[in-house]
Scaffold this motif. Structure first.
Motif, short mmCIF file in Angstrom:
data_model
loop_
_atom_site.label_atom_id
_atom_site.label_comp_id
_atom_site.label_asym_id
_atom_site.label_seq_id
_atom_site.Cartn_x
_atom_site.Cartn_y
_atom_site.Cartn_z
N ASP A 105 -30.15 -47.83 4.88
CA ASP A 105 -29.33 -48.99 3.86
C ASP A 105 -30.26 -49.65 2.83
O ASP A 105 -29.85 -50.08 1.89
N HIS A 106 -31.83 -49.85 3.37
CA HIS A 106 -32.65 -50.32 2.62
C HIS A 106 -32.55 -50.04 1.20
O HIS A 106 -32.68 -49.01 0.87
N TRP A 107 -32.37 -51.05 0.18
CA TRP A 107 -32.42 -50.77 -1.09
C TRP A 107 -33.86 -50.44 -1.73
O TRP A 107 -34.04 -49.68 -2.45
N ASP A 108 -34.87 -50.81 -0.89
CA ASP A 108 -36.26 -50.58 -1.22
C ASP A 108 -36.72 -49.38 -0.44
O ASP A 108 -37.07 -49.28 0.62
N GLN A 122 -29.12 -45.49 -1.98
CA GLN A 122 -29.23 -46.76 -1.85
C GLN A 122 -30.31 -47.33 -2.94
O GLN A 122 -30.28 -48.53 -3.74
N ASN A 123 -31.06 -46.22 -3.57
CA ASN A 123 -31.92 -46.63 -4.61
C ASN A 123 -31.19 -46.91 -5.83
O ASN A 123 -31.75 -47.56 -6.87
N SER A 124 -29.98 -46.78 -5.95
CA SER A 124 -29.03 -46.84 -7.25
C SER A 124 -28.67 -48.32 -7.15
O SER A 124 -27.96 -48.80 -8.42
N HIS A 125 -28.94 -49.10 -6.24
CA HIS A 125 -28.71 -50.31 -6.28
C HIS A 125 -30.00 -51.17 -7.07
O HIS A 125 -30.10 -52.33 -7.58
N LYS A 126 -31.03 -50.39 -7.44
CA LYS A 126 -32.10 -50.74 -8.31
C LYS A 126 -31.99 -50.16 -9.75
O LYS A 126 -31.30 -49.16 -9.92
N ASN A 130 -35.76 -48.50 -10.75
CA ASN A 130 -35.03 -47.28 -10.10
C ASN A 130 -35.74 -46.01 -10.25
O ASN A 130 -35.87 -45.21 -9.32
N GLU A 187 -25.11 -45.17 4.79
CA GLU A 187 -25.89 -46.42 4.65
C GLU A 187 -26.09 -47.22 5.74
O GLU A 187 -25.74 -48.61 5.69
N TRP A 192 -20.76 -56.96 -9.38
CA TRP A 192 -22.05 -56.32 -9.43
C TRP A 192 -22.78 -56.31 -10.82
O TRP A 192 -23.85 -56.06 -11.07
#
Length: 512
Positions: A299-302, A325-329, A334, A268, A366
């Motif tokens: 790292d970017h979630w978007d 990192q998409n799993s932060h959405k 998502n 990330e 979280w």
């Protein structure tokens, strides 16, 4: 701690007879003509009287290999599937990579063998391994002298033996290992104080010589650590880069012997593109004729950000894509962001991996964002329905690791695989109606098979109006990973479907 001298070569050493190096015959990658050349050279050696008969036998074997069937000559390592490059193949067969494990740097795990046995037992075939050494019981890559100082010119054999043990144990169980070479968390904040690369901890350079500071207190996402700016096109830090390169070469000298390995440059990273490009080129060059598959994890979630275009726009550099990192959405976002990636790479499809799925009720910070156990399970299933080539639950407490819910999720997908191959299905959300946001997700092959996922309860309509045949519907609960009773479903119309439970289930609908 016993040290081994640092070597800058990825080649395996040859055995020596009377001080002379014997070239190694290769019956898989080198040609018959090359082995003939080796044989001719051996004839000139003084010990040829006893070795020539054996050599000739080997020669005949290698030449006979040239007339084997085409199937027997196909590469057997992990690589994009020749028939559908959105998925992986291994040992010449397509595979869906599913995993869950309890540590980032899995090679440092004390009970590694039993952990891999447990994963394989439930149908897992995919793990993540960072080359990290920041935990208290971890071995470091470098030799530590009696004064407590590291010598970056000498290796610690225990570290590298642990690494090779992981690759070998995984290989024996047909498990694919996704390696992350650099992890920014190893070189910042409190971890920097015990880092062998910190000048105070080694005998090789001073702070001034390596252009390093004694403290890097900021989150590594700020990318203020000069460790990640060493290439010539950036800060041209020759002092530090020398040891970074040697580390990667040492890693490759082991990993290139195994064909169950995927390479990810960083964990990330928020680093600059030039850092990743340098190491991508370095790995490719040092791998020689050995085919490797490589990516970078941004790292970017978007996923629509410019940062991810560095990978999406460069299939010639990166063989696959990791969008962990998409799993932060959560929920619909998502799903939609992942589908954006698949649409973006339509003309040049590659495997899309998720080596980390975040979410666990045990990680309180979280939960307010919805990154919970339920989110992790839902993301795992959405990934697979959405076309991902791999999905793995992250380590606890940030993820579920190898725990009840992750085990049941893997077992569920393997049971579905017995009835339908996931790579035969495509997302087809347009075939659902009366659907609320995040209520249900659909993948299928029109008129043949449909896989419908309900994260909770609900009721939607599936459009079967173009297919008057009769279908069979089978429910499987994620909590129990068992099939329920089958139901007959008439085609020729839009049919309402509601799950029997409200905590996660899938319906497999297949034509009779």
């Amino acid at each position: 701690m016993t040290a081994t001298t640092m070597k800058r070569s990825t080649k395996r050493s040859h055995k020596t007879v009377k001080g002379q190096n014997l070239p190694r015959l290769n019956f898989t990658s080198r040609s018959c003509h090359n082995n003939i050349r080796i044989y001719q050279n051996w004839k000139k050696l003084p010990y040829s009287s006893f070795i020539l008969p054996l050599c000739f036998l080997f020669l005949i074997t290698s030449c006979n290999n040239k007339i084997e069937s085409k199937e027997e000559q196909l590469p057997t390592g992990i690589q994009p599937w020749s028939e559908n490059p959105s998925y992986w193949e291994y040992q010449g067969k397509p595979v869906l990579l599913l995993g869950a494990s309890d540590n980032d740097n899995l090679f440092q795990l004390a009970h590694l063998k039993s952990h891999l046995d447990s994963l394989a037992l439930v149908g897992g075939n995919y793990i993540r391994n960072t080359m990290s050494d920041r935990d208290e019981t971890d071995e470091k890559a470098f030799y530590k002298n009696e004064k407590g100082k590291y010598d970056l010119e000498q290796w610690n054999p225990k570290y590298w033996q642990r690494f090779e043990n992981l690759l070998q144990l995984a290989k024996e169980r047909d498990i694919i290992v996704q390696i992350e070479i650099w992890d920014r968390f190893d070189h910042a904040r409190e971890q920097w104080q015990t880092d062998p690369y910190n000048p105070k901890n080694n005998v090789n350079y001073t702070y001034e010589q390596a252009s390093l500071d004694s403290l890097y207190p900021d989150h590594p996402g700020q990318n203020k650590q000069p460790f990640f700016f060493t290439p010539p096109i950036l800060q041209d830090n020759k002092v530090l880069l020398k040891y970074q390169e040697a580390f990667v070469e040492k890693l490759l000298s082991i990993s290139l012997q195994y064909n169950n390995v995927l390479y990810c440059l960083d964990n990330e990273t928020s680093g600059v593109e030039e850092w990743a490009s340098y190491w991508a080129t370095f790995l490719r060059d040092k791998s020689g004729d050995t085919n490797i598959n490589m990516t970078e994890m941004w790292d970017h979630w978007d996923l629509t950000s410019a940062e991810h275009k560095r990978t999406l726009d460069h299939p010639e550099k990166y063989d696959f894509i990791d969008i962990s990192q998409n799993s932060h959405k959560i929920e619909e976002e998502n799903w939609n962001n992942a589908q954006y990636v698949f649409a973006y790479i339509t003309e040049r499809p590659r495997p899309v991996n998720s080596v980390k799925i975040y979410g666990s009720d045990a990680h309180q910070p979280w939960l307010s964002r919805g990154i919970s156990t339920k989110h992790a399970v839902s993301t795992f299933i959405r990934n697979i329905l959405g076309g991902f080539a791999s999905s793995r639950f992250h380590r606890p407490p940030h993820g579920l690791g190898l725990s009840n819910w992750s085990i049941q999720s893997i077992k569920t997908m393997r049971k579905i695989e017995e009835k339908v191959k996931l790579w035969d299905l495509k997302p087809m959300m347009e075939n659902l109606s009366n659907r609320e946001e995040n209520e249900a997700f659909l993948s299928g092959k029109s008129g043949e098979s449909y896989l419908l996922y309900f994260p909770e309860g609900g009721e939607v309509k599936l459009d079967l109006s173009s297919y008057p045949q009769q279908f069979e519907l089978n429910w499987i609960s994620l909590e129990e990973a068992n099939w329920g009773k089958s139901i007959l479903l008439d085609g020729g119309d839009k049919r309402s479907i509601a799950p029997p439970v409200d905590n996660g289930s899938l319906a497999l609908i297949q034509v009779k």
